[in-house]
Each structure stands twice: as structure tokens, then as C-alpha cells.
Scaffold this motif. Structure first.
Motif, PDB file in Angstrom:
ATOM      1  N   GLU A  56       0.829  -1.207   0.000  1.00 33.89           N
ATOM      2  CA  GLU A  56       0.000   0.000   0.000  1.00 33.89           C
ATOM      3  C   GLU A  56       0.865   1.260   0.000  1.00 33.89           C
ATOM      4  O   GLU A  56       0.570   2.237  -0.683  1.00 33.89           O
ATOM      5  CB  GLU A  56      -0.927   0.001   1.208  1.00 33.89           C
ATOM      6  N   SER A  57       1.981   1.229   0.733  1.00 35.67           N
ATOM      7  CA  SER A  57       2.856   2.403   0.785  1.00 35.67           C
ATOM      8  C   SER A  57       3.558   2.633  -0.553  1.00 35.67           C
ATOM      9  O   SER A  57       3.936   3.746  -0.867  1.00 35.67           O
ATOM     10  CB  SER A  57       3.892   2.251   1.901  1.00 35.67           C
ATOM     11  N   LEU A  58       3.736   1.568  -1.343  1.00 37.28           N
ATOM     12  CA  LEU A  58       4.414   1.687  -2.630  1.00 37.28           C
ATOM     13  C   LEU A  58       3.478   2.102  -3.763  1.00 37.28           C
ATOM     14  O   LEU A  58       3.944   2.508  -4.821  1.00 37.28           O
ATOM     15  CB  LEU A  58       5.078   0.362  -3.004  1.00 37.28           C
ATOM     16  N   SER A  59       2.189   1.984  -3.551  1.00 36.27           N
ATOM     17  CA  SER A  59       1.267   2.310  -4.637  1.00 36.27           C
ATOM     18  C   SER A  59       1.336   3.797  -4.954  1.00 36.27           C
ATOM     19  O   SER A  59       1.373   4.649  -4.081  1.00 36.27           O
ATOM     20  CB  SER A  59      -0.164   1.911  -4.284  1.00 36.27           C
ATOM     21  N   GLY A  60       1.436   4.101  -6.234  1.00 36.50           N
ATOM     22  CA  GLY A  60       1.507   5.481  -6.681  1.00 36.50           C
ATOM     23  C   GLY A  60       2.903   6.071  -6.675  1.00 36.50           C
ATOM     24  O   GLY A  60       3.078   7.248  -6.949  1.00 36.50           O
ATOM     25  N   VAL A  61       3.932   5.270  -6.391  1.00 39.34           N
ATOM     26  CA  VAL A  61       5.298   5.765  -6.332  1.00 39.34           C
ATOM     27  C   VAL A  61       5.810   6.124  -7.725  1.00 39.34           C
ATOM     28  O   VAL A  61       6.521   7.096  -7.910  1.00 39.34           O
ATOM     29  CB  VAL A  61       6.225   4.720  -5.662  1.00 39.34           C
ATOM     30  N   ILE A  62       5.433   5.341  -8.716  1.00 37.25           N
ATOM     31  CA  ILE A  62       5.914   5.563 -10.084  1.00 37.25           C
ATOM     32  C   ILE A  62       4.778   6.081 -10.944  1.00 37.25           C
ATOM     33  O   ILE A  62       3.693   5.519 -10.954  1.00 37.25           O
ATOM     34  CB  ILE A  62       6.453   4.252 -10.686  1.00 37.25           C
ATOM     35  N   ASP A  63       5.050   7.155 -11.680  1.00 34.15           N
ATOM     36  CA  ASP A  63       4.084   7.671 -12.641  1.00 34.15           C
ATOM     37  C   ASP A  63       4.534   7.261 -14.038  1.00 34.15           C
ATOM     38  O   ASP A  63       5.610   7.653 -14.489  1.00 34.15           O
ATOM     39  CB  ASP A  63       3.999   9.206 -12.566  1.00 34.15           C
ATOM     40  N   LEU A  64       3.733   6.453 -14.711  1.00 31.56           N
ATOM     41  CA  LEU A  64       4.049   6.007 -16.054  1.00 31.56           C
ATOM     42  C   LEU A  64       3.069   6.633 -17.036  1.00 31.56           C
ATOM     43  O   LEU A  64       1.913   6.862 -16.703  1.00 31.56           O
ATOM     44  CB  LEU A  64       3.945   4.480 -16.144  1.00 31.56           C
ATOM     45  N   PRO A  65       3.523   6.872 -18.253  1.00 29.80           N
ATOM     46  CA  PRO A  65       2.610   7.424 -19.253  1.00 29.80           C
ATOM     47  C   PRO A  65       1.483   6.427 -19.555  1.00 29.80           C
ATOM     48  O   PRO A  65       1.649   5.219 -19.386  1.00 29.80           O
ATOM     49  CB  PRO A  65       3.478   7.623 -20.485  1.00 29.80           C
ATOM     50  N   ALA A  66       0.367   6.934 -20.002  1.00 29.99           N
ATOM     51  CA  ALA A  66      -0.788   6.084 -20.274  1.00 29.99           C
ATOM     52  C   ALA A  66      -0.500   5.057 -21.359  1.00 29.99           C
ATOM     53  O   ALA A  66      -1.038   3.956 -21.344  1.00 29.99           O
ATOM     54  CB  ALA A  66      -1.985   6.942 -20.669  1.00 29.99           C
ATOM     55  N   PHE A  68       2.355   3.500 -21.889  1.00 27.56           N
ATOM     56  CA  PHE A  68       3.538   2.722 -21.522  1.00 27.56           C
ATOM     57  C   PHE A  68       3.296   1.249 -21.825  1.00 27.56           C
ATOM     58  O   PHE A  68       2.305   0.666 -21.394  1.00 27.56           O
ATOM     59  CB  PHE A  68       3.866   2.904 -20.039  1.00 27.56           C
ATOM     60  N   ASP A  69       4.203   0.644 -22.588  1.00 30.70           N
ATOM     61  CA  ASP A  69       4.083  -0.759 -22.971  1.00 30.70           C
ATOM     62  C   ASP A  69       5.078  -1.576 -22.137  1.00 30.70           C
ATOM     63  O   ASP A  69       6.254  -1.687 -22.481  1.00 30.70           O
ATOM     64  CB  ASP A  69       4.360  -0.917 -24.469  1.00 30.70           C
ATOM     65  N   HIS A  70       4.609  -2.146 -21.038  1.00 25.18           N
ATOM     66  CA  HIS A  70       5.511  -2.862 -20.135  1.00 25.18           C
ATOM     67  C   HIS A  70       6.082  -4.120 -20.785  1.00 25.18           C
ATOM     68  O   HIS A  70       7.208  -4.518 -20.503  1.00 25.18           O
ATOM     69  CB  HIS A  70       4.810  -3.199 -18.817  1.00 25.18           C
ATOM     70  N   LYS A  71       5.331  -4.750 -21.692  1.00 28.57           N
ATOM     71  CA  LYS A  71       5.851  -5.941 -22.363  1.00 28.57           C
ATOM     72  C   LYS A  71       7.024  -5.583 -23.280  1.00 28.57           C
ATOM     73  O   LYS A  71       8.028  -6.283 -23.325  1.00 28.57           O
ATOM     74  CB  LYS A  71       4.745  -6.623 -23.169  1.00 28.57           C
ATOM     75  N   LYS A  72       6.895  -4.498 -23.996  1.00 28.94           N
ATOM     76  CA  LYS A  72       7.968  -4.054 -24.878  1.00 28.94           C
ATOM     77  C   LYS A  72       9.204  -3.694 -24.063  1.00 28.94           C
ATOM     78  O   LYS A  72      10.329  -4.066 -24.408  1.00 28.94           O
ATOM     79  CB  LYS A  72       7.536  -2.850 -25.716  1.00 28.94           C
ATOM     80  N   GLU A  73       9.007  -2.976 -22.970  1.00 26.19           N
ATOM     81  CA  GLU A  73      10.136  -2.579 -22.122  1.00 26.19           C
ATOM     82  C   GLU A  73      10.849  -3.802 -21.553  1.00 26.19           C
ATOM     83  O   GLU A  73      12.076  -3.856 -21.507  1.00 26.19           O
ATOM     84  CB  GLU A  73       9.655  -1.664 -20.993  1.00 26.19           C
TER      85      GLU A  73
END
Length: 83
Positions: A56-66, A68-73
Motif C-alpha cells: 500500500e505504501s508503494l502504490s503510486g510511487v511511479i508515474d508512467l505514461p498512459a 507505456f508498454d511494459h511488455k515491450k520494455e
């Protein structure tokens, strides 16, 4: 307490279900009751899963663009790692 329930199902589904129930020596009513019980228990158990304070404390720590393709990365990361 048991209550009567009327269902409307496709004739072929009913016949297959009767054959299945007979071959497994279980009544059709008991088979449907077991199925409904297992489906509703899964939903209740999923709701009971709580988020730990650390997560819960980690949620929202990283802001990624809408877009963002995590599979490609991840694929790019692996390609670089195993060159």
C-alpha cells in the motif's frame, strides 16, 4: 434449510448434465449446488485478500505514461541483458 429453485436451461445441456451426474453418482441438484457454492466462495475469498502495508505504501510511487508498454520494455531489457 433447503429451497426449491427452477432453472431454464438448454435441453442438450440438461441431458449432458444428467449423464455426468449419473456417472459420478451425484444428484443433479447436488452438482449444481456444489458448483454455485464454489463460484461464490471464490468471489468472497478474493474480496478477503488484503493489501499489505508495504504494498500500500508503494502504490503510486511511479508515474508512467498512459501508453507505456511494459511488455515491450521488458522484452528490450531481456534483449540487452542477453546480448
Amino acid at each position: 434449510m433447503e429451497t426449491k429453485l427452477t432453472l431454464r436451461l438448454n435441453d442438450h445441456v440438461i441431458e449432458r448434465a444428467k449423464i455426468y451426474a449419473r456417472s459420478h453418482r451425484i444428484s443433479l441438484s447436488k452438482m449444481i449446488e456444489s458448483y454455485l457454492d464454489s463460484v461464490t466462495k471464490q468471489k468472497e475469498e478474493e474480496k478477503k485478500i488484503s493489501i499489505t502495508p508495504l504494498v500500500e505504501s508503494l502504490s503510486g510511487v511511479i508515474d508512467l505514461p498512459a501508453d507505456f508498454d511494459h511488455k515491450k520494455e521488458y522484452r528490450d531489457f531481456l534483449e540487452e541483458k542477453y546480448k
